[in-house]
Scaffold this motif. Structure first.
Motif, short mmCIF file in Angstrom:
data_model
loop_
_atom_site.label_atom_id
_atom_site.label_comp_id
_atom_site.label_asym_id
_atom_site.label_seq_id
_atom_site.Cartn_x
_atom_site.Cartn_y
_atom_site.Cartn_z
N SER A 422 0.85 -1.20 0.00
CA SER A 422 0.00 0.00 0.00
C SER A 422 0.88 1.25 0.00
O SER A 422 2.08 1.20 0.31
CB SER A 422 -0.92 0.00 1.22
OG SER A 422 -0.16 0.13 2.41
N TYR A 423 0.28 2.40 -0.32
CA TYR A 423 1.05 3.64 -0.45
C TYR A 423 1.77 4.02 0.85
O TYR A 423 2.80 4.69 0.83
CB TYR A 423 0.12 4.78 -0.89
CG TYR A 423 -0.66 5.41 0.25
CD1 TYR A 423 -0.19 6.56 0.87
CD2 TYR A 423 -1.86 4.84 0.69
CE1 TYR A 423 -0.90 7.12 1.91
CE2 TYR A 423 -2.56 5.40 1.72
CZ TYR A 423 -2.09 6.55 2.34
OH TYR A 423 -2.79 7.12 3.38
N GLU A 425 2.72 1.75 3.38
CA GLU A 425 3.34 0.63 4.10
C GLU A 425 4.72 1.01 4.64
O GLU A 425 5.02 0.84 5.83
CB GLU A 425 3.48 -0.59 3.18
CG GLU A 425 4.18 -1.76 3.87
CD GLU A 425 4.63 -2.84 2.91
OE1 GLU A 425 5.07 -3.91 3.39
OE2 GLU A 425 4.59 -2.62 1.68
#
Length: 535
Positions: A422-423, A425
């Protein structure tokens, strides 16, 4: 030898006081028998009438009839005292203390006035009455009951503490003897018996105690309720107060910090701010003129300060400074003493015009959005828009801080609700590894939740500490109507953020700690934060 004639009263006519009253004077102590005193002793409060009653006998020891009168002493009743006594006769007089409802001494005088029938004068005979009414059983009192011992300076000496010493007196006001036993509640004071810690006190006896502040008390106000106890389980209390004040440095400045805010290059001259320097010593100090490279410092109003004297000067940033953070100190020296004023000021480069279609030039957050977008900290939401009114999420905020840090390599565990790839993480892992976030109590991070103002302040506060930037300024949250509503974990962070002018109060005097932050507000806070740390 012939017997002389007798008068009708059986006496020689020339010696009869009835026939010749002018021959009799006034009674003397040999003519009248009475007690010098009547002592009721010590009575318990509300004692019965029986214990408050005594009798005594008076007697006419002369050969003549005696007239009697008296004045009733206050607090007592007199009965059985006749108006006359024949020669050689006696009478029983009853004295009663009217009431024992109030403690105290009831020492009075009964005056009996006596004269002979047909005599030429009178004499007063006094009977002293003694009675003491005390509390029942075991009762002690302390005098005084409270005392403010005043103020001491931090680091005070034993001699200085001794000068604050007070003597209190404990007295046995009860009917029974007591033995002094223990002193409790003296956490911040030393209590010393003048004679003995275990002295026995009879009714009316007193014991003295010396009370002084203990050594090494820190700055603050200390009030102890000191309890004096007896072995009979009775007690009396004394309240002592002392204030320990912060010891001032020889030289102090007020204010100690000046914040000139943030301006853009090309700024005009800023307003001067006045600083007061005070000499807190007992000797004169001659000051050197302070100087600064980045700040204009005026001449001191006077350079020679007597003991307790003060002087002033003004400070303002020089004009024409290039973009940078100019945080430093202006120092003062004199006679071996020194003091300093912390100064804060930042100059930024003008931000270029915003390229977002929904951010109008000159609007509230236009300069802030231009700054964070040009720095690569925040980007648009697509289609050329920034959406300044949309909420900022927790995941977005740590991503912004991660970008501010330069997006270093990351390792370690994340959170189960932050999907791999995800963006945010890497941002969340970095924040967790460096103490910027610990997630919730349930072990989740919740990256999609809108961030609250107190959460945003906490992220920034922890990042500030991670960077090693030291700031001791704190705001008083009690100044805000909802200051008590700030979560415990966020109190120091929000206090710091408000003092640093990152998170300001609302127009109605609230902090709104649980309220959300918009993307425009986040851009403004990040802009202020970046300038304040000199990025």
């Amino acid at each position: 030898m012939c017997n002389p004639p007798k008068c009708p009263h059986g006496k020689i006519p020339s010696e009869c006081t009835v026939c010749n009253p002018s021959e009799v004077g006034k009674p003397t102590s040999s003519d009248f028998s009475y007690p010098a005193s009547v002592n009721f002793g010590t009575l318990e409060k509300n004692a019965s009438s029986g214990s408050r009653t005594q009798t005594f006998t008076i007697k006419n020891k002369s050969d003549y009839e005696m007239k009697l009168s008296y004045s009733t002493p206050s607090g007592y009743s007199i009965s059985g005292l006749p108006s006359s006594l024949t020669a050689g006769s006696s009478s029983t007089v009853t004295v009663q203390l009217n009431s024992a409802s109030s403690t105290g001494n009831y020492d009075r005088r009964l005056t009996i006035t006596a004269s002979f029938v047909g005599g030429t004068g009178s004499n007063d005979f006094s009977v002293n009455l003694y009675a003491t009414v005390v509390e029942k059983g075991y009762t002690i009192t302390v005098d005084p009951t409270s005392k403010d011992l005043g103020k001491l300076k931090e680091g005070y000496t034993e001699k200085e503490a001794k000068e604050k010493e007070i003597t209190v007196t404990v007295q046995n006001k009860g009917a029974s003897n007591v033995r002094m036993d223990a002193v409790k509640g003296n956490d911040h004071f030393l209590v010393t018996a003048v004679k003995s810690d275990s002295v026995t006190l009879e009714n009316g006896d007193k014991a003295e105690y010396k009370i002084v502040p203990k050594q090494d008390l820190k700055v603050g106000t200390y009030t102890d309720t000191i309890t004096f106890q007896t072995r009979e389980n009775t007690s009396a209390t004394f309240k002592a107060t002392v204030v320990i004040e912060k010891k001032l440095a020889p030289l102090t400045v007020e204010p100690g910090t000046l914040d000139f805010g943030i301006v853009e290059e090309g700024y005009t001259a800023l307003a001067q701010k006045t600083v007061t320097v005070k000499n807190n010593t007992e000797y004169a100090i001659r000051l050197d003129q302070p100087t600064s490279y980045s700040y204009e410092v005026s001449l001191l109003t006077q350079t020679s300060l007597p003991a307790g004297g003060s002087t002033t000067f003004t400070i303002r940033p020089r004009t024409g400074l290039p973009a940078n953070a100019y945080n430093g100190v202006v120092e003062l020296y004199g006679s071996g003493e020194s003091a300093k004023v912390n100064v804060q000021f930042a100059v930024t480069k003008p931000a270029g015009p915003s390229t977002f279609s929904d951010v109008a030039a000159g609007s509230t957050f236009a300069a802030d959005i231009a700054y964070v977008s040009q720095k690569g900290l925040m980007s648009g939401v697509g289609e050329g828009r920034f959406n300044p009114g949309a909420p900022v999420t927790r995941g977005q905020l740590v991503t912004i801080l991660y970008r501010l840090e330069g997006q270093p390599a990351v390792s370690g565990a994340g959170f189960p609700d932050v999907a791999a790839g995800s963006y945010c993480e890497k941002s969340v892992k970095w924040a967790a590894a460096n103490g910027i976030t610990a997630g919730g109590k349930d072990g989740l991070f919740r990256p999609g939740d809108s961030i609250t103002r107190e959460q945003l302040a906490t992220f920034l506060f922890r990042y500030n500490a991670y960077k090693g930037y030291v700031s001791t300024q704190r705001a008083n949250l009690a100044d805000f109507s909802d200051g008590a509503a700030v979560a415990s974990y966020a109190k120091e962070a929000l206090s710091w953020a408000n003092a640093a002018k990152l998170v300001n109060g609302t127009s109605d005097g609230r902090l709104n700690p649980s309220g959300g932050a918009t993307r425009g507000q986040a851009a403004a806070i990040l802009h202020r934060f970046c300038v304040s740390i000199g990025r």
